[in-house]
Design an enzyme around this catalytic site. Structure first.
Site, PDB file in Angstrom:
ATOM      1  N   ASP A  90       0.855  -1.198   0.000  1.00  0.00           N
ATOM      2  CA  ASP A  90       0.000   0.000   0.000  1.00  0.00           C
ATOM      3  C   ASP A  90       0.886   1.241   0.000  1.00  0.00           C
ATOM      4  O   ASP A  90       2.075   1.180   0.340  1.00  0.00           O
ATOM      5  CB  ASP A  90      -0.960   0.012   1.197  1.00  0.00           C
ATOM      6  CG  ASP A  90      -0.250   0.118   2.554  1.00  0.00           C
ATOM      7  OD1 ASP A  90       0.810  -0.526   2.715  1.00  0.00           O
ATOM      8  OD2 ASP A  90      -0.754   0.836   3.441  1.00  0.00           O
ATOM      9  N   GLU A 154       0.070  -0.894   5.909  1.00  0.00           N
ATOM     10  CA  GLU A 154       1.139  -0.307   6.721  1.00  0.00           C
ATOM     11  C   GLU A 154       0.940   1.189   6.894  1.00  0.00           C
ATOM     12  O   GLU A 154       1.131   1.739   7.977  1.00  0.00           O
ATOM     13  CB  GLU A 154       2.518  -0.571   6.088  1.00  0.00           C
ATOM     14  CG  GLU A 154       3.690  -0.349   7.038  1.00  0.00           C
ATOM     15  CD  GLU A 154       4.155   1.095   7.144  1.00  0.00           C
ATOM     16  OE1 GLU A 154       4.853   1.426   8.116  1.00  0.00           O
ATOM     17  OE2 GLU A 154       3.809   1.918   6.276  1.00  0.00           O
TER      18      GLU A 154
HETATM   19  N1  BES Z   1       8.733   3.201   5.452  1.00  0.00           N
HETATM   20  C1  BES Z   1       8.132   4.100   6.372  1.00  0.00           C
HETATM   21  C2  BES Z   1       8.909   4.232   7.676  1.00  0.00           C
HETATM   22  C3  BES Z   1      10.313   4.760   7.596  1.00  0.00           C
HETATM   23  C4  BES Z   1      10.720   5.651   6.616  1.00  0.00           C
HETATM   24  C5  BES Z   1      11.222   4.355   8.533  1.00  0.00           C
HETATM   25  C6  BES Z   1      12.014   6.120   6.568  1.00  0.00           C
HETATM   26  C7  BES Z   1      12.518   4.838   8.515  1.00  0.00           C
HETATM   27  C8  BES Z   1      12.914   5.717   7.511  1.00  0.00           C
HETATM   28  C9  BES Z   1       6.713   3.626   6.657  1.00  0.00           C
HETATM   29  O1  BES Z   1       6.025   3.282   5.484  1.00  0.00           O
HETATM   30  C10 BES Z   1       5.934   4.742   7.281  1.00  0.00           C
HETATM   31  O2  BES Z   1       5.693   5.709   6.623  1.00  0.00           O
HETATM   32  N2  BES Z   1       5.514   4.574   8.537  1.00  0.00           N
HETATM   33  C11 BES Z   1       4.676   5.508   9.169  1.00  0.00           C
HETATM   34  C12 BES Z   1       4.026   4.905  10.368  1.00  0.00           C
HETATM   35  C13 BES Z   1       2.618   4.471  10.232  1.00  0.00           C
HETATM   36  C14 BES Z   1       1.989   4.062  11.532  1.00  0.00           C
HETATM   37  C15 BES Z   1       1.726   5.231   9.356  1.00  0.00           C
HETATM   38  C16 BES Z   1       5.453   6.698   9.649  1.00  0.00           C
HETATM   39  O3  BES Z   1       6.640   6.582   9.986  1.00  0.00           O
HETATM   40  O4  BES Z   1       4.854   7.774   9.696  1.00  0.00           O
HETATM   41 MN    MN Z   2       7.137   2.088   4.278  1.00  0.00          MN
HETATM   42 MN    MN Z   3       5.336   5.182   4.541  1.00  0.00          MN
END
Ligand code: BES
Ligand code: MN
Ligand code: MN
Length: 458
Positions: A90, A154
């Site tokens: 996604d 995610e």
């Molecule tokens: N891939 C990201 C997380 C990420 C990006 C970790 C860059 C380290 C470096 C992930 O898809 C993401 O966006 N996670 C969200 C959390 C979620 C609960 C929506 C975030 O970090 O905001």
């Molecule tokens: Mn991600």
């Molecule tokens: Mn992300």
């Protein structure tokens, strides 16, 4: 694994590897917006088709209360190690659409970079694993077992992955989880992510009068909830940009001076950082470097604020309500439920009697630290050393992948965060992109991870 053979296979299949990723990127699998639900399902189906086509066994798009989890496995010998690959198909919404220089779901290569929503986060990075497994299967054979678990929620908090994991502990048995959903320091400074921040997310609603009022007739005599909300959120940081909520920093596991000195060795050009963002200055908590502020320190940020009249022209209204979404990034030692409670109680406490405040918690997520003294980390380290020709540095990431803590809790598995993106890839922003170099480097590196893991665990 022979590097010449690996690169020979990549060179021979480069255009197809890109074309297949492009097909995946053309599907607008935006999990947050119900208007795209069909596309999210179609993306899961396409991914399953890829796995089946490779000869992966027991491929299934496992239904959940939300979007399906794509599962598949190739168990060549139960006595060999097993890698559980996690990723997500996604993507974030593409808006604001008008800031994209090319349409978000029509991938194009410009200056060696693939531009599309999800190019880096996480379709490009996730699909490297599918292609790396293809490469191994079609050349020297898989050196160990692999299981894929690719989810479609995610970006909206992985609400249903926990249930799936709990219900499939046997099926998900593995030695570790391998994830490419983070970034490295630079293309010539490979790194392995050793920490993720946690998350606490809330919505605040401030109500003043019971209805919108004429701002001339009532203005000055009743609380304006937008003014009040702004005062409240402005007070959440002091002049040193420290968060003022009592107890917020309690229990944080300190980062040692030695770790900080190690971190400071990573190349970082603050001028370039500011230039990239068109800013004349950086800003953050006193006493910490920019790279520390966005990795090892917690934050509190507004993600949106609204209320009153925001249409064309002017309307002299004194609004009844104002809203904000705010989130805290958390570091090891902070518990999301506890922080959410502290923020909620603090906002309720500081609200003046002239307004009512309602705070609604959204999703949260635990911070995570990966050890560097286990087979998985060593395998990733050796793999990157082999394909980049340089030892990767350990680096803390600022983002969150809340489900990683759950893998440890429920499956007892550590995760290896071997990401190939760059912080400048504009994930979640307009013009998200992913280097063709990074995509192919990932496909090249992953087979070595498998080989070295077998050696490390053997
Ligand atoms: N891939 C990201 C997380 C990420 C990006 C970790 C860059 C380290 C470096 C992930 O898809 C993401 O966006 N996670 C969200 C959390 C979620 C609960 C929506 C975030 O970090 O905001
Ligand atoms: Mn991600
Ligand atoms: Mn992300």
């Amino acid at each position: 694994m022979d590097i010449a053979k690996v690169n020979g296979y990549i060179d021979a299949n480069r255009e197809r590897f890109l074309a297949e990723l492009f097909d995946l990127l053309r599907k607008p699998s935006v999990s947050a917006d119900p208007a795209y639900a069909k596309d999210v399902h179609a993306t899961a189906a396409l991914l399953a088709t890829h796995l089946t086509g490779l000869g992966i066994d027991n491929v299934e798009t496992c239904p959940t209360k939300g979007f399906p989890i794509v599962y598949g496995e190739k168990v060549i010998d139960p006595s060999l190690p097993t890698v559980l690959v996690y990723g997500h198909y996604d993507v974030q919404p593409a808006d604001p659409i008008d800031l994209w220089t090319s349409p978000p779901f029509e991938p194009v290569i410009k200056d060696g970079k693939i531009y599309a929503r999800g190019a880096c986060d996480d379709k490009g990075q996730m699909f490297m694993h599918v292609k790396a497994v293809e490469l191994m299967m079609r050349t020297e054979g898989l050196p160990c077992n692999v299981k894929f678990m690719i989810e479609g929620e995610e970006e909206v908090g992985s609400d249903n992955l926990g249930d799936f994991v709990k219900a499939n502990k046997q099926r998900l048995k593995a030695d570790l989880v391998l994830i490419s959903d983070t970034s490295m320091l630079a293309n010539d400074v490979p790194s392995i992510t050793v920490g993720l921040r946690g998350l606490s997310y809330l919505q605040v609603e401030v109500t003043g009068p019971n209805r919108d009022l004429h701002s001339g007739v009532y203005g000055g005599a009743v609380a304006n909830p937008i003014n009040t909300l702004c005062q409240m959120v402005a007070s959440l940081h002091d002049a040193d940009k420290r968060i003022t909520i009592p107890g917020f920093y309690d229990g944080i596991i300190p980062v040692t001076a030695q770790e900080r000195a190690e971190m400071a060795k990573a190349p970082f050009d603050e001028q370039e950082y500011m230039r990239d963002l068109d800013m004349n200055a950086v800003e953050g908590e006193a006493g910490y470097l920019t790279m520390e502020r966005c990795t090892i320190r917690p934050t509190l940020d507004l993600n949106g604020i609204w209320g009153g009249y925001i249409g064309e022209g002017a309307k002299t209204v004194l609004p009844s309500k104002a809203y904000a979404k705010l989130s805290c990034r958390l570091v090891p030692g902070q518990l999301p439920d506890n922080i959410t409670r502290l923020v909620k109680e603090h906002l309720e406490r500081i609200a003046p009697p002239s307004v009512k405040v309602k705070v609604t918690p959204h999703h949260g997520g635990m911070p995570y630290l990966t050890p560097t003294d286990f087979a998985g980390y060593r395998a990733a380290h050796r793999a990157m050393q082999t394909t980049f020709g340089k030892a990767p540095l350990p680096a803390r990431g600022g983002g969150s992948i809340p489900i990683v803590a759950l893998f440890e809790e429920e499956l007892g598995l550590k995760s290896v965060l071997m990401g190939f993106g760059l912080d400048s890839d504009a994930i979640h922003s307009p013009n998200e992109h992913y280097g063709v170099f990074n995509y192919l480097k990932g496909i090249e590196t992953i087979p070595f991870f498998y080989q070295y893991l077998v050696e490390e665990l053997g």
